[in-house]
Scaffold this motif. Sequence first.
Motif, PDB file in Angstrom:
ATOM      1  N   LEU A 136       0.831  -1.206   0.000  1.00 29.92           N
ATOM      2  CA  LEU A 136       0.000   0.000   0.000  1.00 29.92           C
ATOM      3  C   LEU A 136       0.866   1.257   0.000  1.00 29.92           C
ATOM      4  CD1 LEU A 136      -2.976  -0.756   2.417  1.00 29.92           C
ATOM      5  CD2 LEU A 136      -3.117  -0.176  -0.009  1.00 29.92           C
ATOM      6  N   GLU A 137       1.869   1.266   0.839  1.00 24.15           N
ATOM      7  CA  GLU A 137       2.760   2.428   0.874  1.00 24.15           C
ATOM      8  C   GLU A 137       3.442   2.631  -0.472  1.00 24.15           C
ATOM      9  OE1 GLU A 137       3.096   4.748   2.905  1.00 24.15           O
ATOM     10  OE2 GLU A 137       1.946   3.982   4.606  1.00 24.15           O
ATOM     11  N   ALA A 138       3.803   1.527  -1.148  1.00 23.60           N
ATOM     12  CA  ALA A 138       4.429   1.643  -2.470  1.00 23.60           C
ATOM     13  C   ALA A 138       3.471   2.271  -3.466  1.00 23.60           C
ATOM     14  CB  ALA A 138       4.879   0.263  -2.950  1.00 23.60           C
ATOM     15  N   TRP A 139       2.198   1.919  -3.385  1.00 25.40           N
ATOM     16  CA  TRP A 139       1.205   2.515  -4.295  1.00 25.40           C
ATOM     17  C   TRP A 139       1.109   4.019  -4.072  1.00 25.40           C
ATOM     18  CZ3 TRP A 139      -1.583   0.877  -8.420  1.00 25.40           C
ATOM     19  CH2 TRP A 139      -2.616   1.715  -8.857  1.00 25.40           C
ATOM     20  N   ARG A 140       1.029   4.404  -2.815  1.00 30.13           N
ATOM     21  CA  ARG A 140       0.914   5.842  -2.529  1.00 30.13           C
ATOM     22  C   ARG A 140       2.177   6.575  -2.952  1.00 30.13           C
ATOM     23  NH1 ARG A 140      -0.820   7.772   3.462  1.00 30.13           N
ATOM     24  NH2 ARG A 140       1.145   6.710   3.955  1.00 30.13           N
ATOM     25  N   ARG A 141       3.307   5.925  -2.782  1.00 33.29           N
ATOM     26  CA  ARG A 141       4.576   6.547  -3.163  1.00 33.29           C
ATOM     27  C   ARG A 141       4.699   6.688  -4.674  1.00 33.29           C
ATOM     28  NH1 ARG A 141       7.421   2.987  -1.067  1.00 33.29           N
ATOM     29  NH2 ARG A 141       8.132   1.840  -2.919  1.00 33.29           N
ATOM     30  N   ARG A 142       4.308   5.630  -5.426  1.00 32.89           N
ATOM     31  CA  ARG A 142       4.442   5.668  -6.885  1.00 32.89           C
ATOM     32  C   ARG A 142       3.367   6.536  -7.526  1.00 32.89           C
ATOM     33  NH1 ARG A 142       7.841   1.569  -9.151  1.00 32.89           N
ATOM     34  NH2 ARG A 142       7.261   2.557 -11.105  1.00 32.89           N
ATOM     35  N   GLY A 143       2.151   6.504  -6.978  1.00 33.44           N
ATOM     36  CA  GLY A 143       1.063   7.333  -7.480  1.00 33.44           C
ATOM     37  C   GLY A 143       0.687   7.092  -8.930  1.00 33.44           C
ATOM     38  N   PRO A 144       0.448   5.855  -9.366  1.00 34.26           N
ATOM     39  CA  PRO A 144       0.058   5.613 -10.764  1.00 34.26           C
ATOM     40  C   PRO A 144      -1.252   6.335 -11.102  1.00 34.26           C
ATOM     41  CG  PRO A 144       0.603   3.554  -9.637  1.00 34.26           C
ATOM     42  CD  PRO A 144       0.483   4.602  -8.589  1.00 34.26           C
ATOM     43  N   ARG A 145      -1.388   6.769 -12.345  1.00 38.44           N
ATOM     44  CA  ARG A 145      -2.607   7.454 -12.785  1.00 38.44           C
ATOM     45  C   ARG A 145      -3.046   6.856 -14.123  1.00 38.44           C
ATOM     46  NH1 ARG A 145      -5.556  10.327  -9.452  1.00 38.44           N
ATOM     47  NH2 ARG A 145      -6.199  11.764 -11.112  1.00 38.44           N
ATOM     48  N   SER A 146      -4.357   6.678 -14.250  1.00 41.83           N
ATOM     49  CA  SER A 146      -4.931   6.149 -15.489  1.00 41.83           C
ATOM     50  C   SER A 146      -5.469   7.285 -16.347  1.00 41.83           C
ATOM     51  CB  SER A 146      -6.068   5.174 -15.157  1.00 41.83           C
ATOM     52  OG  SER A 146      -6.770   4.803 -16.323  1.00 41.83           O
ATOM     53  N   ALA A 147      -5.521   7.040 -17.644  1.00 37.29           N
ATOM     54  CA  ALA A 147      -6.154   7.996 -18.552  1.00 37.29           C
ATOM     55  C   ALA A 147      -7.671   7.993 -18.397  1.00 37.29           C
ATOM     56  CB  ALA A 147      -5.773   7.674 -19.997  1.00 37.29           C
ATOM     57  N   ASN A 148      -8.210   6.944 -17.771  1.00 33.52           N
ATOM     58  CA  ASN A 148      -9.649   6.826 -17.548  1.00 33.52           C
ATOM     59  C   ASN A 148      -9.953   7.243 -16.119  1.00 33.52           C
ATOM     60  OD1 ASN A 148     -12.306   5.982 -17.077  1.00 33.52           O
ATOM     61  ND2 ASN A 148     -12.113   4.181 -18.371  1.00 33.52           N
ATOM     62  N   TRP A 149     -10.750   8.278 -15.937  1.00 37.49           N
ATOM     63  CA  TRP A 149     -11.062   8.818 -14.610  1.00 37.49           C
ATOM     64  C   TRP A 149     -11.587   7.752 -13.652  1.00 37.49           C
ATOM     65  CZ3 TRP A 149     -15.781   8.451 -12.218  1.00 37.49           C
ATOM     66  CH2 TRP A 149     -16.837   7.996 -13.010  1.00 37.49           C
ATOM     67  N   TRP A 150     -12.305   6.753 -14.186  1.00 38.11           N
ATOM     68  CA  TRP A 150     -12.992   5.776 -13.344  1.00 38.11           C
ATOM     69  C   TRP A 150     -12.008   5.002 -12.466  1.00 38.11           C
ATOM     70  CZ3 TRP A 150     -13.308   0.502 -12.561  1.00 38.11           C
ATOM     71  CH2 TRP A 150     -14.457   0.041 -11.920  1.00 38.11           C
ATOM     72  N   TYR A 151     -10.851   4.667 -13.004  1.00 44.36           N
ATOM     73  CA  TYR A 151      -9.862   3.941 -12.221  1.00 44.36           C
ATOM     74  C   TYR A 151      -9.296   4.809 -11.098  1.00 44.36           C
ATOM     75  CZ  TYR A 151      -9.961   0.344 -15.805  1.00 44.36           C
ATOM     76  OH  TYR A 151     -10.373  -0.656 -16.655  1.00 44.36           O
ATOM     77  N   ASN A 152      -9.075   6.090 -11.386  1.00 41.66           N
ATOM     78  CA  ASN A 152      -8.485   6.990 -10.394  1.00 41.66           C
ATOM     79  C   ASN A 152      -9.453   7.322  -9.262  1.00 41.66           C
ATOM     80  OD1 ASN A 152      -6.195   7.188 -12.117  1.00 41.66           O
ATOM     81  ND2 ASN A 152      -7.199   8.833 -13.270  1.00 41.66           N
TER      82      ASN A 152
END
Length: 718
Positions: A136-152
Motif C-alpha cells: 500500500l505504501e508503495a502505491w501511494r509513493r508511486r502514485g500511478p494514474r490512469s487515462a480513464n477517470w474511473w480507475y483513479n
Amino acid sequence: MPDPETDPETDPETDPETDLETALETALETALETARARLRHELLDTASGTTAVGAATGLTDPGLLTRAALPTGPDVSTDPHDLADRDDRPGSDGTWPDLDYADRGDGRNWAPLEHLSRTLTLALSTQHRPTALTALEAWRRRGPRSANWWYNEIAAPQLAGDALLLLADRLGPAERAAWGAWLAGCAGPAEMTGQNLVWTQAVVLRHGLLVDDAGLVASAVARMATTLRPTRGEGIQDDFSFHQHGAQLYSGGYGFALAADLGLWIYVVYGTPWAFGAAEVGFFTDFLLDGLRWAIHGGAFDFTAMGRNITRADAHRPTPDLRTAIRRLRAAGAPRQAELAAFEQHLTKAERPTAGPTAGSAAELAAGTALGSATRTAAGTAAGTAPRSAPGAAAGSKAARLTTGAGGARPTATTRTARPAAGPVGCRYYPRSDYLVHRRPGWSVSVRMSSTRTAPTESMNGENLRGRHLGDGVAPIRVGDGPEDGYRAVIPLWDWARLPGVTAEQHPDPAAPLPRPNGQHGASPDVGGWTDGRHGIAVMRLAGTDRIADGWKAWFCFDDVFVALGAGITAPSAAYPVVTTIDQRLATGPLTTGPLTTGHFVHQGRIGYLPLSGRESLSARVERRSGSWSDITATGSTETLAAEVFTVGFDHGPRPTGATYACLVLPGADAADTAARWADPGVTVLANTPLLQAVRCDRSGVTLTARHDARGLAFTRS
C-alpha cells in the motif's frame, strides 16, 4: 456555600449533559465498529467463497456478526492458489516487477490496478498483512494514474479502502488520517449520478469507517439513498428499469452493479444510526424483484439490457454476486422476504449446469474465459464492471390509448408462478425504456426498442463495436431456464445485421453495423407497448432508422405463442437488401422445414416458426460461423471460436416498398408440434397495415390490436 469539588450538582463526572455526550460517543463508536466488522466479514467471506449472511439466512440481529471473531486460521485468498505457495509477492520496495506502473490504460484495462488487487489479496491473509502494508505504501509513493477517470476515482480507492479496513488494527491514528486524506484526494470534480454516485460515495463511506468519522458515514449513506427513489434522470426509473449514460436501458450493467453495491451497504449499516430508511430498502427490493428479476434468464441478464457489457465475455454470469446481494438484503430485514428467497433459489438453480453438453458448450466455455480474470473488489462487486468513457393500459374491450411520450407508469400487475424455484411468469412493459418482457412457465421473449425518448446501446472504450441494431426491436426467444439461452455462446460469432427480431439493411461488410453516436436517441416517437399482466403488445415504427423510410413492427404475445408482424416496410434508398430476422441463435439439432408447395414452416432446436401469409416465405439456414471476442470489443480475446448458427427470417429484397411479414413463433415446440400447427395455426392475423395490426388467438378467443394514428398508439384487448 457548596464545595464544587464534592457537590454532585457541580461535579463534571456526574453532569447529565456530560453523561449523555459520553453515551452518544460510545454508541457511535459501537455503531462504527459494527459496520466495520460487517464489512470485514463480507470481504473475508466473499474471498473464501462463502457469505456470512448466506450461512445465517434470515439473520435479524445486527450485532451477530460484530460479536463473531474474525477468521485467524488458514489464509483466505481471492486467488485460487494460496499466496504462500506462489512466487508473486512484491519485492522489498512493495512493487511487483511484472507490472508497468507507467501504463495509462486503454479505456477498459489499466495494468497498475493489478497492484491493488494483489495487495487486497495479501490483506485478506493474516500471514501476509505486513507485506500488504508495504505494498500500500508503495502505491501511494508511486502514485500511478490512469487515462480513464474511473480507475483513479473509483476502482483504485475502493480496492485500497478495502485493504486499509482489513489492516486498520495495524495503523495508528496518524496513519489512518493520512490514508483518509489520500482517499478524499481521489475524488473528482464532476457531480455523479446513478451507479457512479454509489461508487464514489462508497469510497467516502470507507474513509469514514477508517478514521472513525460518523459524519462522513452519514453523508455517504445519505447521498447513496438519493438513488433509491424514482428518477427521470440516470438511475432507477419509476417502472423499475435502470438508466445510465442518458435514457439508455442498463439494468444488466450499471443497474446490476448498483444492486450488488447497495446490497452490501444496506447490510453493513443495518441497525446503526445511519441505516437506510424502510421506504428506501423497500424501493430497492422492488427494483430487484420487479426490475432485475424480469431481465434475468438462465442465471444471466437479457443481453439487450446489458448495454455495452454484452461484448464482455466475463459479464454473462452475474448470478453469484446477485445471490449475495439478495442474501444481504434479506439479512437486513427487507420486505417481500418470501419473494426474495424464491429469487435466490431460482438463481441457485439456474447456476447449476444442465444435463449433457450442447453443440455450443465448447464455444461457450472459451467465451466465458476469453477475457481472463476480472479485477474485483473482494466484497463481491466488479471493480471494473462499467467505466464511464467509464402500466401498461388496463385490460378490457375498450381501447386503451397510450401517449408514448408520457411513459412513467409502473408496469401492470403480473400473474405469478406457484413454483418457488421458477422465474416470474406474466408480462411486463417498461415504458421508460421501451422494453417488453413476456414470460411463460417454459419460455420467454423480450423486445428491446428505442424511440425519440430513449437511446440504443452505446459503444465506448472500444466495446460494442458492432451493436448498431441493439435498440432496433431485438426480440430474443428463450426456452427453458438453463445457462445456455441460445445466444451467449454465439455472441462473438453473430451476423450483427441479423440480430433476432431486427429489420435492417444487409451490408456485405460484417463490421458495418458500427453503433450510432452515443446519446443519439431512436428515430421515431411511435414506439410503445401494453400489457394486462398476461398478454402483451410491443410496437415500433422504423421511420428514419438508417435508410429505412418507414415501416411498422409489432409483437403480439399470448399464453403459448407470439406473433411478429411487419407492415409498410419501405427503403427506396437502401443500397443492399433489407431483411427481417426472426431469430439467430446457436443451432441445436436438425433443421426441419415443412411442405414447400404452400410455403413452409421451419423448426430448429426447440422452436417452431410459421409464416402466416402466403405472400412471404421464411428463409432459414444453419451455417458454421467463426469469430472472436476481439471482433466486437477491443480488449477481447483474439482466440478464434466456431459454432453452428441458425438463422431464420424474411428477405424483403433491395429497396422494398410496402413490404410485410407475419410469423407465428412456437417456443418449446418439437417438429411434430410445428407441423400440426402448420395445418391449424390457432391464430389469425386480422390486420397488418401501417394503420392497424391485430391478431386473434383462436384457442383463447383473445384479440390484441394496435392502432397507429395521428394521436399516437392505441392498444385493445377484446
